[in-house]
Design a protein around this motif. Structure first.
Motif, short mmCIF file in Angstrom:
data_model
loop_
_atom_site.label_atom_id
_atom_site.label_comp_id
_atom_site.label_asym_id
_atom_site.label_seq_id
_atom_site.Cartn_x
_atom_site.Cartn_y
_atom_site.Cartn_z
N GLN A 176 45.76 47.88 145.72
CA GLN A 176 46.09 48.34 146.51
C GLN A 176 46.59 47.00 147.32
OE1 GLN A 176 43.72 49.98 150.18
NE2 GLN A 176 44.03 51.88 149.32
N LEU A 177 46.19 45.98 146.80
CA LEU A 177 45.96 44.27 147.22
C LEU A 177 47.24 43.40 145.96
CD1 LEU A 177 45.26 41.22 149.04
CD2 LEU A 177 44.05 41.15 147.18
N GLN A 178 47.16 44.23 144.95
CA GLN A 178 47.79 43.98 143.77
C GLN A 178 49.54 44.84 143.78
OE1 GLN A 178 46.45 45.20 139.77
NE2 GLN A 178 45.46 43.26 139.77
N ALA A 179 49.41 45.95 144.62
CA ALA A 179 50.41 46.64 145.23
C ALA A 179 51.05 45.81 146.12
CB ALA A 179 50.71 47.78 145.53
N GLN A 180 50.37 45.03 147.01
CA GLN A 180 51.78 44.30 148.35
C GLN A 180 51.91 43.13 147.61
OE1 GLN A 180 48.49 44.28 151.45
NE2 GLN A 180 48.04 46.17 151.63
N LEU A 181 50.83 42.59 146.96
CA LEU A 181 51.54 41.18 146.35
C LEU A 181 52.84 41.54 145.36
CD1 LEU A 181 48.56 39.36 144.84
CD2 LEU A 181 49.61 38.35 147.11
N LEU A 182 53.06 42.19 144.55
CA LEU A 182 54.08 42.87 143.91
C LEU A 182 55.63 44.02 145.41
CD1 LEU A 182 52.96 44.90 140.93
CD2 LEU A 182 53.71 42.73 140.81
N ALA A 183 54.80 43.72 146.02
CA ALA A 183 56.21 44.51 146.57
C ALA A 183 56.62 42.77 147.88
CB ALA A 183 55.44 45.78 148.20
N ARG A 184 56.43 42.11 147.91
CA ARG A 184 56.14 40.93 148.76
C ARG A 184 57.44 40.07 147.91
NH1 ARG A 184 51.38 38.41 151.96
NH2 ARG A 184 51.17 40.18 153.81
N LYS A 185 56.58 40.14 146.91
CA LYS A 185 57.56 39.39 145.48
C LYS A 185 59.01 40.08 145.79
CE LYS A 185 53.64 37.55 142.47
NZ LYS A 185 53.10 37.34 141.77
N GLU A 186 58.67 40.84 145.25
CA GLU A 186 60.18 41.95 145.07
C GLU A 186 61.30 41.60 146.45
OE1 GLU A 186 63.02 44.03 143.58
OE2 GLU A 186 60.85 43.42 143.16
N LYS A 187 60.76 42.10 147.35
CA LYS A 187 61.16 41.74 148.87
C LYS A 187 61.47 39.87 148.51
CE LYS A 187 60.43 42.24 154.05
NZ LYS A 187 60.24 42.05 154.82
N LEU A 188 60.98 39.08 148.50
CA LEU A 188 61.40 37.57 148.69
C LEU A 188 62.31 37.43 147.76
CD1 LEU A 188 58.07 35.97 148.57
CD2 LEU A 188 59.35 35.62 150.50
N ARG A 189 62.51 38.05 146.08
CA ARG A 189 63.27 38.08 145.50
C ARG A 189 64.91 38.69 145.80
NH1 ARG A 189 66.27 41.02 141.07
NH2 ARG A 189 64.08 42.83 141.92
N LYS A 190 64.70 39.85 146.62
CA LYS A 190 66.06 40.32 147.02
C LYS A 190 66.54 39.96 147.59
CE LYS A 190 65.20 45.25 146.11
NZ LYS A 190 64.48 46.58 146.03
N GLU A 191 66.14 38.51 149.29
CA GLU A 191 66.29 38.01 149.84
C GLU A 191 66.83 36.70 149.42
OE1 GLU A 191 62.97 37.26 152.89
OE2 GLU A 191 63.04 38.98 153.44
N GLN A 192 66.40 36.24 148.25
CA GLN A 192 66.67 34.92 147.38
C GLN A 192 68.65 35.40 146.67
OE1 GLN A 192 64.04 33.60 145.28
NE2 GLN A 192 62.57 32.63 146.44
N GLU A 193 68.68 36.41 146.08
CA GLU A 193 69.61 36.82 145.73
C GLU A 193 70.81 37.20 146.71
OE1 GLU A 193 69.50 40.43 143.20
OE2 GLU A 193 68.07 39.56 142.25
N GLY A 194 70.48 37.56 148.01
CA GLY A 194 70.91 38.07 148.35
C GLY A 194 71.69 36.72 149.45
N ARG A 195 70.76 35.57 149.57
CA ARG A 195 71.33 34.29 150.20
C ARG A 195 72.36 33.37 148.79
NH1 ARG A 195 65.53 32.07 152.50
NH2 ARG A 195 65.22 33.96 153.78
N SER A 196 71.38 33.76 148.08
CA SER A 196 72.27 33.30 147.27
C SER A 196 73.84 33.79 146.69
CB SER A 196 72.02 33.38 145.46
OG SER A 196 72.36 34.63 145.01
N ARG A 197 74.47 34.93 147.19
CA ARG A 197 75.50 36.04 146.87
C ARG A 197 77.13 35.38 148.30
NH1 ARG A 197 73.51 41.80 146.04
NH2 ARG A 197 73.47 41.07 143.58
N LEU A 198 75.87 34.86 149.44
CA LEU A 198 76.42 34.68 150.99
C LEU A 198 77.01 32.98 150.39
CD1 LEU A 198 73.73 35.89 152.89
CD2 LEU A 198 76.35 37.06 153.11
N ALA A 199 76.52 32.35 149.74
CA ALA A 199 76.26 30.76 149.50
C ALA A 199 77.32 30.88 148.51
CB ALA A 199 74.99 29.98 148.89
#
Length: 235
Positions: free
Chosen positions: A211-234
């Protein structure tokens, strides 16, 4: 004679004496009815309650008596009903004797009471299991008291020894063997329970790690998507 006469009832033998002065002791009451001692089968006395500070009667005492017959109870009532009694605190009152509402008395006070006799008393010598136990005990004692076998038959003695002795040469009775078997079974159950508990704890820890590993993977995926969105806006 007393003031009142109880109704004749051949089925009743128990009476209640009321309005006894609160400070009158049971010994004094028993002494006052001593002349009926041969007719009284059972007596229960309950003292009253007296406030020594305010010098007031909180509750009078009372007594229950069972006499040998209804005639004896009526005679007792005629003699004691209305009789004046006085205690050590000078509390005076006239007794009231009447039939008790409940005619039941303790079994030990009843003439019909007979002590219970265990039918099995003295029958153990005829019990089959007891006789088998005595037989096995006699055989065991005979085996222990038998002389040692010659050296030529030492192999036979060695083969028969485990039935009565352990590895250290200590005599093992059937009771000792039974108790040893119970202890071994208990230890096995304890070990099985401990192993089952350890397995459950291990499974729980593995599940928590997943469960902890699944939570960490979900957080990483969320951060990656947020970074991609910011780069597109920039851009």
């Amino acid at each position: 004679p007393g003031r009142r006469t109880m109704a004749r009832d051949e089925t009743r033998q128990k009476v209640v004496v009321r309005c006894i002065p609160p400070c009158l002791r049971e010994e004094e009451f028993r002494e006052s009815v001593e002349r009926w001692a041969s007719q009284i089968l059972w007596l229960s006395f309950e003292p009253g309650k007296y406030d020594t500070v305010r010098k007031t009667v909180r509750a009078p005492g009372y007594a229950h008596l069972q006499l040998e017959s209804a005639e004896a109870a009526i005679g007792f009532s005629e003699a004691l009903d209305g009789a004046p009694y006085c205690d050590c605190e000078h509390n005076e009152s006239r007794l009231m004797v009447e039939w008790a509402l409940s005619q039941r008395v303790p079994a030990s006070a009843s003439k019909r009471h007979k002590p219970r006799v265990d039918r099995r008393t003295g029958t153990i010598e005829k019990d089959e299991s007891f006789l088998q136990f005595l037989s096995s005990l006699e055989q065991e004692q005979a085996a222990l008291s038998a002389p040692a076998l010659p050296p030529a038959d030492s192999s036979r003695e060695t083969a028969a020894a485990p039935a009565a002795r352990d590895a250290a040469g200590v005599v093992v009775t059937p009771l000792m063997a039974y108790m040893k078997e119970l202890e071994q079974n208990r230890l096995q159950r304890v070990a099985a329970a401990a192993a089952k508990k350890a397995e459950a704890v291990q499974k729980k820890q593995l599940e928590e790690r997943r469960q902890l590993q699944a939570q960490l993977l979900a957080r990483k995926e969320k951060l990656r998507k947020e970074q991609e969105g910011r780069s597109r806006l920039a851009q």
